[in-house]
Design an enzyme around this catalytic site. Structure first.
Site, PDB file in Angstrom:
ATOM      1  N   GLU A   1       2.872  -0.438   4.173  1.00  0.00           N
ATOM      2  CA  GLU A   1       2.480   0.737   3.887  1.00  0.00           C
ATOM      3  C   GLU A   1       3.960   1.752   3.606  1.00  0.00           C
ATOM      4  O   GLU A   1       4.729   1.629   4.325  1.00  0.00           O
ATOM      5  CB  GLU A   1       1.928   1.639   5.003  1.00  0.00           C
ATOM      6  CG  GLU A   1       0.813   0.752   5.670  1.00  0.00           C
ATOM      7  CD  GLU A   1      -0.298   1.452   4.692  1.00  0.00           C
ATOM      8  OE1 GLU A   1      -0.075   2.326   3.783  1.00  0.00           O
ATOM      9  OE2 GLU A   1      -1.690   0.786   5.056  1.00  0.00           O
TER      10      GLU A   1
ATOM     11  N   HIS B   1       0.848  -1.225   0.072  1.00  0.00           N
ATOM     12  CA  HIS B   1      -0.179  -0.075   0.169  1.00  0.00           C
ATOM     13  C   HIS B   1       1.017   1.184  -0.194  1.00  0.00           C
ATOM     14  O   HIS B   1       2.213   1.211   0.159  1.00  0.00           O
ATOM     15  CB  HIS B   1      -0.841   0.265   1.144  1.00  0.00           C
ATOM     16  CG  HIS B   1      -2.115  -1.036   1.100  1.00  0.00           C
ATOM     17  ND1 HIS B   1      -3.385  -0.483   1.071  1.00  0.00           N
ATOM     18  CD2 HIS B   1      -1.916  -2.190   1.167  1.00  0.00           C
ATOM     19  CE1 HIS B   1      -4.161  -1.515   0.931  1.00  0.00           C
ATOM     20  NE2 HIS B   1      -3.318  -2.746   1.185  1.00  0.00           N
TER      21      HIS B   1
END
Length: 726
Positions: free
Chosen positions: A561, A489
Site C-alpha cells: 500500500e 496498491h
C-alpha cells in the site's frame, strides 16, 4: 495474377468445416488476407511441395510453392522459404497470437464501452520532479465549508450525457467508444470577456461527470461513479480551459463517499499547467489553499456524501490546466513503456512480453517474464519465481509508479539487476485492470465489481484478468517455488508505504513473513513504515490476491500500500510523495530481495530476532491494556498473532459485492463461496544442504549494520537456494 489458381479456388464452393474455421481463425490474427477460404486441393499442394513430392499442377520451369506464397491470398508470415527459389520451407520462430508492437506502426488504441464518448485529442504530460519538497497544507481550523447549492441555484456548465449506472451492465466495446459525432459538452463562450471555465474529462483515465457554476469564480464538481455501479467516487482527473490569472477560484467536489481522507490533514490536489510545461518544463505539482474535507449537508437517502473544497490561483490567463487526485498513469503510458522495452535489443533478450489475456473490453493484459537465459536446464529449473502485479484498482496509480521503478531497475545493466535475473524468474502483470484504468474508474472493472475480492472466482468470462493471473501462478507453483508475491496498491487514509501480509501458523516458519517488510523499512526508512504493516487475515479479505496466493502456498504474499499523500518519517515528514519517490521504492524492492535471499543469513537472523523482541513488547502492551499480568517467559511464542493484531482497516470495500451485474438475475450461481485453489508448491525444507559458497562480490550493499562484511552471492546458480526457511 495466377489464373489457374483462381479458377481452382472458384470451383471449391464447399470448404471443409475445420479448414474454414482455421482459415478465419488465422485471418483474425492477421495471416491470410484473401477474401476466400483456401481449398483442400491447395492445402494438399502446399503440403506435398513442402515434403518434396511432385504435384500435377506444379509447372516444370517454376516453383508453385514460391508462387503460392507470393499470392496475397495464401501468404503467411509463419512459413519461411528460400529467396533463391529453392524448396526449403521452414517455420518461423513461434510468436504470440496477439500482435504486440510494431516499430513503425501506432500503438494499439484503447477499447472503450460503447456508451462512453471519447474526445479525439491525445492527452500527454511531461514528467518533472519538483526541486523542493512539497509540504502539506497546514489547516488553521478556519477553512470555509461551502454549503452545497446544486444546479437548482447554479448553472450547469459541463455534464456527461449518459453514464452507465448500476441498472445497466457492460455489453460491448470499440476503439474510440461511442460511435458518431462527439458532442461539445462545455458551454459556448459568449465572447472574449466571458470568463466561464471550460471543463472536459472524456479522455483516458478522466473522471468528472458534472460541473456547476455557483458563483463567478466558484464551481461545484460531481465525480462519475465507477461504471455500472452507484459507488466508488475517489479518483478525479479533468481538464480546465479559459483560466484567468491572479483570480482566486474555489472548487468543491460534492459526492465523495469516504468519511476519512488524507485531505483532512492537508494533502493537496495535483495541478498541471500546459503553458508552464511548454515554456518552463514544469509538470504536475501540488497546489491548493483553504483545503477542507467535510460531510455534506445533502445525501441521496442511502449513504452520506462528503465534500472536498480548495481554492487556487491559476498561473496564466487563457491556460489549459488539469487537476488530478494523484499522478496519472494510463494504459497508453504503459504501452509506450513496453514498446521501448520491446524495441531494445538488449532488454528484449531477457524480458519477454506475452499476452496474459484480453480484458472484458478486449484490451490486452500484458505479462512480462524477466530472467537471464540459463546456461543449462538444471540451472533454469533451480530458479525460484517472484510474481508482481499492479493496478487491480484502476484509480490507484501509485502502484504503476512503483512498478515502473521496479521495471526500470530490473531491466537495467546494474550488477544487482543482473544478479537478480540470474537468481529469479520474474512474472510481472503491470496492469491487471486496463478497462478500469481507461474509463477512469477508481475501484472496479467493467463487471462493476472489485476484482480484488474475486481471486477465488471460477467465472473466467466475467473476471478474465484475475482468473488468468491466478491460473498462471498456479501453473508456476507446479513447476517451481514462488518466493514472493506482491500486489501494488494505493491508500487514501494512511501515510507512508507499508505492506499487508498473512500470519503463518506454522511455528517452523514463525514470523518469517515479516522479515521482508522489516528489511524494506531499513532500506527505505524515510518512506516505508514497518509499524503500519499488518498481517491479520480477515474473513472478508479471503478473496484478495494476497490471501488466495498465500493459501496456494506462497508464504511471502503481500499487498503493498502506497499513500496518495506523503511521508511522516525522517526528513520527509509532512511532505508529499512524487513519482520519483515511488519509483525509488521499486528499486528498494529489488534491493531488499537481494538482502532477503543472501546466503549469508546474518541479516535475516538479525531481523528475526528483532521481530521477536518487537512482538514481546506488543504482547506486554496488550496485557497491560487488559489489566492483566502474565509471565511470558517460555510461553509467549505460543500466543496467536491474530489475537494481538487489529484489523487492517485499509480498503474501501471490505466485502465481496457478489456476482457481476449481468449475472445477478440468473439462478445458476456458479461462483460458490467454498471454491478454493490448491496446489503443492515446492519448498526447500532442508536449507542446510547445498549451501552456496560464500564469495564476496566487488560491490558493497550493506544498508544497515550487523553483517560480516559485503553481501555474499552464489557462484554456481543451479545449486543456489534462497534460505528463507532456516
Amino acid at each position: 495474377m495466377f489464373p489457374a489458381l483462381e479458377t481452382e479456388l472458384k470451383q471449391q464452393t464447399l470448404p471443409e468445416a475445420y479448414e474454414d474455421f482455421m482459415y478465419h481463425h488465422l485471418q483474425y490474427y492477421g495471416y491470410f488476407k484473401g477474401p476466400t477460404c483456401l481449398s483442400s486441393t491447395v492445402h494438399r499442394q502446399i503440403e506435398a511441395v513442402s515434403r518434396g513430392i511432385s504435384c500435377p499442377s506444379r509447372p516444370e520451369n517454376g516453383n508453385s510453392y514460391s508462387l503460392m506464397l507470393s499470392s496475397p491470398l495464401l501468404k503467411s508470415r509463419q512459413l519461411l522459404h528460400d529467396d533463391l527459389g529453392e524448396v526449403n520451407p521452414r517455420l518461423r520462430e513461434p510468436r504470440d497470437l496477439f500482435a504486440f508492437f510494431s516499430t513503425s506502426g501506432p500503438l494499439q488504441a484503447p477499447r472503450w464501452p460503447i456508451e462512453c464518448e471519447v474526445i479525439k485529442e491525445n492527452i500527454h504530460h511531461i514528467e518533472w520532479v519538483p526541486p523542493q519538497p512539497e509540504y502539506y497544507y497546514q489547516p488553521t481550523g478556519n477553512e470555509k465549508a461551502p454549503e452545497i447549492v446544486g444546479e437548482e441555484k447554479g448553472t450547469v456548465v459541463y455534464q456527461l450525457d449518459s453514464v452507465p449506472t448500476e441498472d445497466s451492465y457492460f455489453t460491448s466495446s470499440r476503439v474510440g467508444g461511442k460511435p458518431g459525432i462527439i458532442k461539445e459538452l462545455a458551454v459556448t463562450l459568449q465572447g472574449p470577456e466571458d470568463d466561464t471555465l471550460l471543463f472536459e474529462s472524456r479522455f483516458e483515465s478522466g473522471n468528472l461527470q458534472k460541473a456547476t457554476r455557483v458563483n463567478t469564480y466558484e464551481y461545484e464538481l460531481t465525480l462519475r461513479t465507477d461504471l455500472y455501479t452507484n459507488k466508488h467516487t475517489q479518483w478525479f482527473y479533468f481538464r480546465i480551459q479559459n483560466t484567468r490569472k491572479d483570480v482566486t477560484y474555489r472548487f468543491t467536489i460534492v459526492n465523495l463517499l469516504k468519511p476519512k481522507s488524507l485531505y483532512t490533514i492537508g494533502m493537496k490536489p495535483l495541478m498541471y499547467s500546459q503553458l508552464d510545461a511548454s515554456t518552463h518544463s514544469i509538470g504536475w505539482r501540488r497546489e491548493g489553499n483553504e483545503i477542507r474535507y467535510y460531510r455534506s449537508n445533502t445525501d441521496d437517502g442511502q449513504q452520506p456524501f462528503y465534500c472536498l473544497t480548495w481554492t487556487i490561483q491559476f498561473p496564466h490567463d487563457q491556460d489549459t490546466c488539469f487537476f488530478a487526485h494523484f499522478y496519472p498513469y494510463t494504459y497508453t503510458d504503459l504501452q509506450c513503456f513496453l514498446l521501448s522495452v520491446a524495441n531494445s535489443p538488449v532488454q528484449s533478450q531477457f524480458c519477454k512480453l506475452r499476452t496474459l489475456c484480453r480484458s472484458l473490453a478486449g484490451n490486452i493484459v500484458y505479462l512480462l517474464t524477466i530472467t537471464n537465459p540459463a546456461r543449462t536446464p538444471q540451472e533454469a529449473a533451480a530458479k525460484k519465481a517472484v510474481v508482481l502485479t499492479a493496478r487491480v484498482h484502476p484509480g490507484e496509480s501509485n502502484g504503476s509508479w512503483i512498478m515502473k521503478g521496479f521495471l526500470d531497475f530490473i531491466l537495467s545493466n546494474s550488477p544487482d539487476a543482473q544478479l537478480l535475473r540470474d537468481i529469479f524468474i520474474f512474472k510481472v502483470v503491470p496492469m491487471l485492470n486496463p478497462d478500469g484504468v481507461i474509463v477512469g474508474n477508481y475501484r472496479c472493472s467493467l463487471a462493476g465489481r472489485d476484482l480484488n475480492r474475486h481471486y477465488k472466482t471460477i467465472l473466467k468470462e466475467s473476471f478474465p484478468c484475475i482468473w488468468h493471473t491466478r491460473n498462471m501462478i498456479k501453473r508456476l507453483l507446479e513447476e517451481r517455488e514462488v518466493l514472493l508475491y506482491c500486489d501494488f496498491h494505493g491508500h487514501s487514509r494512511k501515510s507512508n508505504i507499508f505492506l499487508y501480509g498473512c500470519n503463518n501458523n506454522d511455528h517452523k516458519f514463525w514470523l518469517h513473513e515479516r522479515v521482508f517488510p522489516l528489511m524494506l523499512s531499513k532500506n527505505a526508512p524515510d518512506k516505508f513504515s514497518f509499524h503500519s504493516c499488518n498481517f491479520k487475515v480477515q474473513k472478508c479479505k479471503e478473496g484478495t490476491g494476497r490471501v488466495v496466493m498465500w493459501r496456494m502456498g506462497i508464504l511471502n504474499s503481500y499487498t503493498m500500500e502506497s499513500t496518495f499523500g506523503g511521508s511522516t518519517l525522517g526528513n520527509r515528514r509532512d511532505t508529499h510523495f512524487t513519482p520519483e519517490d515511488l519509483t525509488s521504492l521499486g528499486y528498494h524492492v529489488c534491493d531488499t530481495l537481494l538482502d532477503f535471499c543472501d546466503p549469508d543469513r546474518t541479516k535475516f537472523m538479525q531481523c528475526l530476532a528483532e521481530l521477536k523482541e518487537l512482538l514481546q513488547q506488543e504482547i506486554h502492551k496488550k496485557f497491560k491494556e487488559l489489566g492483566q499480568d502474565m509471565d511470558l517467559e517460555g510461553s509467549w511464542s505460543d500466543i496467536s498473532l491474530t489475537d494481538i493484531e487489529s484489523s487492517t482497516s485499509g480498503s474501501d470495500s471490505s466485502f465481496s459485492d457478489g456476482l457481476p451485474v449481468h449475472l445477478l438475475n440468473t439462478t445458476d450461481e456458479r461462483e460458490k463461496p467454498g471454491f478454493t485453489v490448491s496446489c503443492s508448491p515446492k519448498r526447500n525444507t532442508n536449507p542446510s544442504q547445498e549451501r552456496a559458497p560464500d564469495t564476496k562480490p566487488n560491490w558493497s550493499r550493506n544498508r544497515y549494520p550487523a553483517t560480516k562484511g559485503g553481501r555474499t552471492t552464489a557462484v554456481v546458480y543451479p545449486s543456489l537456494h534462497i534460505y528463507t526457511y532456516p
